[in-house]
Design a protein around this motif. Sequence first.
Motif, PDB file in Angstrom:
ATOM      1  N   ASN A 234      42.230  62.881  68.992  1.00  0.00           N
ATOM      2  CA  ASN A 234      42.924  61.664  68.581  1.00  0.00           C
ATOM      3  C   ASN A 234      42.093  61.043  67.470  1.00  0.00           C
ATOM      4  OD1 ASN A 234      44.539  59.414  68.452  1.00  0.00           O
ATOM      5  ND2 ASN A 234      43.511  58.368  70.170  1.00  0.00           N
ATOM      6  N   SER A 235      42.509  61.253  66.192  1.00  0.00           N
ATOM      7  CA  SER A 235      41.624  60.963  65.062  1.00  0.00           C
ATOM      8  C   SER A 235      41.832  59.603  64.432  1.00  0.00           C
ATOM      9  CB  SER A 235      41.799  62.040  63.984  1.00  0.00           C
ATOM     10  OG  SER A 235      43.123  62.027  63.486  1.00  0.00           O
ATOM     11  N   SER A 236      42.878  58.836  64.813  1.00  0.00           N
ATOM     12  CA  SER A 236      43.110  57.556  64.155  1.00  0.00           C
ATOM     13  C   SER A 236      43.882  56.601  65.048  1.00  0.00           C
ATOM     14  CB  SER A 236      43.865  57.757  62.833  1.00  0.00           C
ATOM     15  OG  SER A 236      45.146  58.307  63.060  1.00  0.00           O
ATOM     16  N   TRP A 237      43.727  55.304  64.741  1.00  0.00           N
ATOM     17  CA  TRP A 237      44.529  54.251  65.380  1.00  0.00           C
ATOM     18  C   TRP A 237      45.580  53.808  64.373  1.00  0.00           C
ATOM     19  CZ3 TRP A 237      39.072  52.300  66.498  1.00  0.00           C
ATOM     20  CH2 TRP A 237      38.621  52.796  67.738  1.00  0.00           C
ATOM     21  N   LEU A 238      46.849  53.959  64.719  1.00  0.00           N
ATOM     22  CA  LEU A 238      47.937  53.657  63.797  1.00  0.00           C
ATOM     23  C   LEU A 238      48.342  52.194  63.877  1.00  0.00           C
ATOM     24  CD1 LEU A 238      50.263  56.747  64.376  1.00  0.00           C
ATOM     25  CD2 LEU A 238      48.837  56.305  62.367  1.00  0.00           C
ATOM     26  N   SER A 239      48.887  51.685  62.755  1.00  0.00           N
ATOM     27  CA  SER A 239      49.545  50.384  62.776  1.00  0.00           C
ATOM     28  C   SER A 239      50.887  50.537  63.491  1.00  0.00           C
ATOM     29  CB  SER A 239      49.746  49.874  61.349  1.00  0.00           C
ATOM     30  OG  SER A 239      50.680  50.678  60.652  1.00  0.00           O
ATOM     31  N   PRO A 240      51.517  49.445  63.921  1.00  0.00           N
ATOM     32  CA  PRO A 240      52.765  49.554  64.708  1.00  0.00           C
ATOM     33  C   PRO A 240      53.841  50.407  64.058  1.00  0.00           C
ATOM     34  CG  PRO A 240      51.940  47.317  64.784  1.00  0.00           C
ATOM     35  CD  PRO A 240      51.068  48.042  63.812  1.00  0.00           C
ATOM     36  N   SER A 241      54.008  50.316  62.738  1.00  0.00           N
ATOM     37  CA  SER A 241      55.053  51.100  62.072  1.00  0.00           C
ATOM     38  C   SER A 241      54.592  52.501  61.726  1.00  0.00           C
ATOM     39  CB  SER A 241      55.499  50.387  60.790  1.00  0.00           C
ATOM     40  OG  SER A 241      54.440  50.413  59.831  1.00  0.00           O
ATOM     41  N   GLY A 242      53.295  52.775  61.878  1.00  0.00           N
ATOM     42  CA  GLY A 242      52.756  54.081  61.513  1.00  0.00           C
ATOM     43  C   GLY A 242      52.459  54.220  60.039  1.00  0.00           C
ATOM     44  N   LEU A 243      52.578  53.122  59.266  1.00  0.00           N
ATOM     45  CA  LEU A 243      52.345  53.201  57.827  1.00  0.00           C
ATOM     46  C   LEU A 243      50.866  53.354  57.509  1.00  0.00           C
ATOM     47  CD1 LEU A 243      53.357  53.074  54.931  1.00  0.00           C
ATOM     48  CD2 LEU A 243      53.304  50.568  55.076  1.00  0.00           C
ATOM     49  N   PHE A 244      50.005  52.582  58.202  1.00  0.00           N
ATOM     50  CA  PHE A 244      48.566  52.638  57.949  1.00  0.00           C
ATOM     51  C   PHE A 244      47.834  53.132  59.195  1.00  0.00           C
ATOM     52  CE2 PHE A 244      49.991  49.592  54.767  1.00  0.00           C
ATOM     53  CZ  PHE A 244      49.270  49.994  53.654  1.00  0.00           C
ATOM     54  N   ALA A 245      46.636  53.654  58.982  1.00  0.00           N
ATOM     55  CA  ALA A 245      45.823  54.131  60.094  1.00  0.00           C
ATOM     56  C   ALA A 245      44.356  53.854  59.809  1.00  0.00           C
ATOM     57  CB  ALA A 245      46.047  55.620  60.321  1.00  0.00           C
ATOM     58  N   PHE A 246      43.594  53.604  60.881  1.00  0.00           N
ATOM     59  CA  PHE A 246      42.140  53.474  60.816  1.00  0.00           C
ATOM     60  C   PHE A 246      41.552  54.637  61.613  1.00  0.00           C
ATOM     61  CE2 PHE A 246      38.028  52.224  62.493  1.00  0.00           C
ATOM     62  CZ  PHE A 246      37.408  51.632  61.394  1.00  0.00           C
ATOM     63  N   GLY A 247      40.662  55.392  60.983  1.00  0.00           N
ATOM     64  CA  GLY A 247      40.063  56.508  61.706  1.00  0.00           C
ATOM     65  C   GLY A 247      39.445  57.515  60.767  1.00  0.00           C
ATOM     66  N   PHE A 248      39.418  58.768  61.189  1.00  0.00           N
ATOM     67  CA  PHE A 248      38.750  59.827  60.437  1.00  0.00           C
ATOM     68  C   PHE A 248      39.687  60.429  59.393  1.00  0.00           C
ATOM     69  CE2 PHE A 248      36.391  59.824  64.479  1.00  0.00           C
ATOM     70  CZ  PHE A 248      35.077  59.779  64.008  1.00  0.00           C
ATOM     71  N   TYR A 249      39.138  60.702  58.233  1.00  0.00           N
ATOM     72  CA  TYR A 249      39.843  61.499  57.235  1.00  0.00           C
ATOM     73  C   TYR A 249      38.850  62.509  56.660  1.00  0.00           C
ATOM     74  CZ  TYR A 249      37.625  58.508  53.684  1.00  0.00           C
ATOM     75  OH  TYR A 249      36.725  57.828  52.909  1.00  0.00           O
ATOM     76  N   PRO A 250      39.315  63.696  56.230  1.00  0.00           N
ATOM     77  CA  PRO A 250      38.398  64.761  55.801  1.00  0.00           C
ATOM     78  C   PRO A 250      37.816  64.493  54.413  1.00  0.00           C
ATOM     79  CG  PRO A 250      40.661  65.498  55.599  1.00  0.00           C
ATOM     80  CD  PRO A 250      40.721  64.151  56.259  1.00  0.00           C
ATOM     81  N   GLN A 251      36.558  64.875  54.248  1.00  0.00           N
ATOM     82  CA  GLN A 251      35.933  64.943  52.926  1.00  0.00           C
ATOM     83  C   GLN A 251      34.990  66.129  52.933  1.00  0.00           C
ATOM     84  OE1 GLN A 251      34.057  61.483  51.003  1.00  0.00           O
ATOM     85  NE2 GLN A 251      32.456  62.864  50.270  1.00  0.00           N
ATOM     86  N   GLY A 252      35.309  67.145  52.180  1.00  0.00           N
ATOM     87  CA  GLY A 252      34.480  68.329  52.144  1.00  0.00           C
ATOM     88  C   GLY A 252      34.876  69.330  53.214  1.00  0.00           C
ATOM     89  N   ASN A 253      33.990  70.292  53.427  1.00  0.00           N
ATOM     90  CA  ASN A 253      34.253  71.386  54.363  1.00  0.00           C
ATOM     91  C   ASN A 253      33.794  71.002  55.760  1.00  0.00           C
ATOM     92  OD1 ASN A 253      34.855  73.862  55.435  1.00  0.00           O
ATOM     93  ND2 ASN A 253      33.007  74.873  54.630  1.00  0.00           N
ATOM     94  N   ASN A 254      34.769  70.692  56.617  1.00  0.00           N
ATOM     95  CA  ASN A 254      34.499  70.347  58.021  1.00  0.00           C
ATOM     96  C   ASN A 254      33.608  69.113  58.161  1.00  0.00           C
ATOM     97  OD1 ASN A 254      35.102  70.952  60.719  1.00  0.00           O
ATOM     98  ND2 ASN A 254      33.125  71.951  61.028  1.00  0.00           N
ATOM     99  N   THR A 255      33.702  68.186  57.204  1.00  0.00           N
ATOM    100  CA  THR A 255      33.015  66.903  57.305  1.00  0.00           C
ATOM    101  C   THR A 255      34.027  65.784  57.112  1.00  0.00           C
ATOM    102  OG1 THR A 255      32.428  66.976  54.945  1.00  0.00           O
ATOM    103  CG2 THR A 255      30.780  67.779  56.519  1.00  0.00           C
ATOM    104  N   TYR A 256      33.684  64.590  57.589  1.00  0.00           N
ATOM    105  CA  TYR A 256      34.671  63.513  57.658  1.00  0.00           C
ATOM    106  C   TYR A 256      34.030  62.172  57.322  1.00  0.00           C
ATOM    107  CZ  TYR A 256      37.111  67.136  60.283  1.00  0.00           C
ATOM    108  OH  TYR A 256      37.694  68.312  60.655  1.00  0.00           O
ATOM    109  N   ARG A 257      34.902  61.233  56.955  1.00  0.00           N
ATOM    110  CA  ARG A 257      34.517  59.840  56.797  1.00  0.00           C
ATOM    111  C   ARG A 257      35.448  58.983  57.651  1.00  0.00           C
ATOM    112  NH1 ARG A 257      30.773  58.470  53.163  1.00  0.00           N
ATOM    113  NH2 ARG A 257      30.277  59.893  51.436  1.00  0.00           N
ATOM    114  N   VAL A 258      35.042  57.725  57.850  1.00  0.00           N
ATOM    115  CA  VAL A 258      35.869  56.767  58.580  1.00  0.00           C
ATOM    116  C   VAL A 258      36.404  55.745  57.594  1.00  0.00           C
ATOM    117  CG1 VAL A 258      35.863  54.931  60.311  1.00  0.00           C
ATOM    118  CG2 VAL A 258      34.656  57.073  60.768  1.00  0.00           C
TER     119      VAL A 258
END
Length: 778
Positions: free
Chosen positions: A39-63
Motif C-alpha cells: 500500500n504505497s500511498s494515501w489517496l485524497s477522497p476523489s483519488g485525484l491526489f496522493a501522498f506516499g511513495f513514487y519511484p526515482q531511479g532503479n528500485n529507489t523511491y521518494r516520498v
Amino acid sequence: MANSLFTLLVLLSATYFVAAQRRTSNSISQGSSLTPTGNSSWLSPSGLFAFGFYPQGNNTYRVGIFIAGLRLNKTVVWTANRDDPPVSSGVTLQLTPDGRLILQSQDSTTDAVIVDQSISSASMLDSGNFVLFGSNQEKIWQSFDHPTDAILPGQILSQNQELFSRASDSDYSTGIFRLKMQSDSNLVQYPVQTPDTAPYAYWSSSTNNQGVNVTLNLDPDGHLYLLNNSVSILKNLSDGLSEKQRVYLMRIDSDGILRLYSFNLGRKDNISSIVWKSSGDKCSPKGLCGLNGYCTLNDDEPKCLCPPGFDNVNPGNYTAGCKRNYTADICKNSEQRIQYSMRALEYTWWENDPYLVLKMKIKEDCETSCLEDCNCEAAFYKDGECRKQRLPLRYGRRLLTDSNVAYIKVASPTRQIETPSHSRPGKKKEPRLSILIISLTLCALAFTVFVISGYLAYRNRIWAYKKISAKGNFELMDDIAPRSFTYAELEEVTNGFQEEIGRGASGTIYKGKFNDKLVAVKRLENMLAEGEKEFQNEMKVIGRTHHRNLVRLLGYCHDGPKKLLVYEYMVNGSLADILFDPQNPPRWEERIRIVLDIARGILYLHEECETQIIHCDIKPQNILIDEYRSAKISDFGLAKLLKADQTNTYTGIRGTRGYVAPEWHRNMAVTVKADVYSFGIMLLEIICCRRSVNLSLSEEEAVLEEWVYQCFEDNDLAKLIIDEETDRKKFERMVRVGLWCILDEPSLRPSMKKVLLMLEGTVDIPAPPSLSSYLTAI
C-alpha cells in the motif's frame, strides 16, 4: 465599490476552499503505514491526489505528493526531504502511535515531516494539500506552506517564500534555479546561491515597490496573478479558462523556465499543455550550462558548448559546466612553460566581473593585452571597452544580437617551450660534427624511402586501373541499381559526344539518345585526382537515393580512367536558365512550387535517405526542371556522406562562390546546415528573380542578401517584388525563411524540416536578427 466587491469575492473563494477541504478529506490515523511495494500511498477522497511513495531511479523511491488521477504518469507536485538520497524498497512510512511521521528502515529512522507537536491524524485533501492535525484537531502543518518546485490552485507563494527547480526532469532534488516572491512586491527568478539583486535576475514580474505583502496566487480555473495587501490584483500572468475536468500546476522546471501546466483529466493520454511560461528563450536562465560553458539556441532548443581549450566536466550533465583540457601554469616561472594563444568567440558573453577595465578603440589590442597579462584568462571587448577576467566564467550565452567578442586564453598546439640548453648549468655542448653526420645520414635514408615508395605507388595504381577495368562493372552491380555501360556504348549514344548541354565543376554534360529515350551523359574530368573521388561519391549517393525531387541516375561507365554517368534528361534545362531570363521569368506560383520541391529534396538527403548526405553545392545551375516543370536536385559530385553516428565533417572547401556557407572558410566542422545556407541564398534569388550578386546594379542593391535585409528592416519589401501577382503575405514569409537560413552562425539556422514547415505556413516564423548584427557577423 469595485474593490469592495472584489474583496468579497476573494473572501468567499477562501471560505469555499476551507469548506471544500473539510468536506473532502480522508483521515489517516496513528499506526497507519505505507511501503513502496505494498500500500504505497494515501489517496485524497476523489483519488485525484496522493501522498506516499513514487519511484526515482532503479528500485529507489521518494516520498511526496503527486497527481494520482492521471492514467499514464505520476506528476509530482511536492517532495519531502528532497535533498536526502532516495530510499530503498525495504523502507516503511509510518504515522507512529507517539505522533511522528517517519521513514523507518532496518538501519535508521528519519522524520518525513518535522513538527513541534504530536500528530494525532493526517489528511490528503482533494486540493492537493497534505495536512497534519494536533490533539484538538487543529492544523499544525500543511504542505501548501512548504512548497518545493510547484504550487497548485488555492496555494499561494507568500512574501519571501521561494520555489527551487529540480536537478533534472527525473531527479527531484534541488536544482540550480529559484523563484522568489520578494518583500519589494517583485516576483523574480535567479540562479541558486546568488544575491537578490538585479544583475543576477533573468526574469521578473516588474512589479517592484507596487504593493504591500504581495503574494503569487493560482485559481482553480488557471488564473495566475499577483495579489497585494489591499486585495486587488497587481498583475495578471495568465487569464482564467472556463474549461472543465482540468487541473492546473505552476512549476519552475529544471531548465529554469516558469511554466503553468494544464492537465485534461478527460483524455486517456493525460498529455499536459502549457498555458503560460515566463520566457520563450530557453537560453535565458543564467547558469544553465554551468561554469565556463555557454548556451546557444539550435532550432529554439538550448545547446551547451564549451569554449576553446575546455571540455565538459560531465558529458552526461551539461549543467556541470566545462573545465580546461590542459594544466595551466599562469604566472609561474618554470623551465618548461606553456605557450598561449587567444581564441575569439563572437556574439558570446559571460557575467561581467572584470578585475581590470581598459578603454581601447581596436578589439585586437584587447586580445593582445590579455595574452601579455599572465593574470588574464579571458577578455571581453564591446563598445570600446576591454574587460579582463579570471576563471571561472559564469552565465555564458551566445546571442547574435550582442556585439560582444570574447577572447579565451588557450594553450597553443606547441605546448612546451624548452629552455635553451646553453642556459642550463652542468650541460655540455654536443659536438657539431656529430650532429651534421647524423643529419646527412637521415636525409639520405629519407630520400631512399621516398624513391622506393613512389615506385611502388605508381605500380600499384597501374595494377588497380587494370583490375577496375576488368572487374569493376560486375562488382558495382551488386551495390547499385543503375545499368553498367561501356565507353563505346556511350560514345554511340551521344553520337561521339557532339552536343554539349552543360558544363560544371566536375565535368561536361552531353545530350544523348538510348532506346528512343533522351538521356544526359556526364563525362567526369581530372580522372587521376578529384574525378575518381567524385565518381565514387556520385555512384554511392545517387544509386541509393530515390525521390521525386532528385534527378535519377540511369547508368554509369567505369572503363579504367574513363568515367561517365547517365542521367534522365531534363527537357527544360536548369533553374538558372528559366529564373534569370528577364524576358520570361517564371510566375509567382511556379516559383513557390519550385522552392517547395527543392526543400523536399534536400530534406530527403538530410533526414530520410539511408545515408545522411550533405550535397555541398546547392545552386540554381544544379536544380533541373522536368517536362512537368517540377524541380529536381542534380550533381552529387561534391556530396559528402555522413556515417550513421556522424553529424558533422571536416573537409576541404566545396561548392560555388556566393553559395558557400561561412563555416567552410573558417576550418569549422561542416554539417547539413551548410546546405541550409546555400538554400537560403537560392530562395532569395528565386523569389526576387535575380542573381545573389549583380554588380551592374547600384552599390546598395548589388548584394542581394544585404539588400533584402535592408528592405526587411525598413518594412519596405515592395521594392523586391517584380510582379503584381505576387502574394505579399507569402512573399514576406519566404523572406523571413531566407534570412534565417543565411545566418552566419550554423546552430541558429533552422533544420530543413523546420524550413519546410515554415515555407508551408505550418509554424510561425519569428523576425530574424537585425541587419546590424548580421553585418557585424560578416
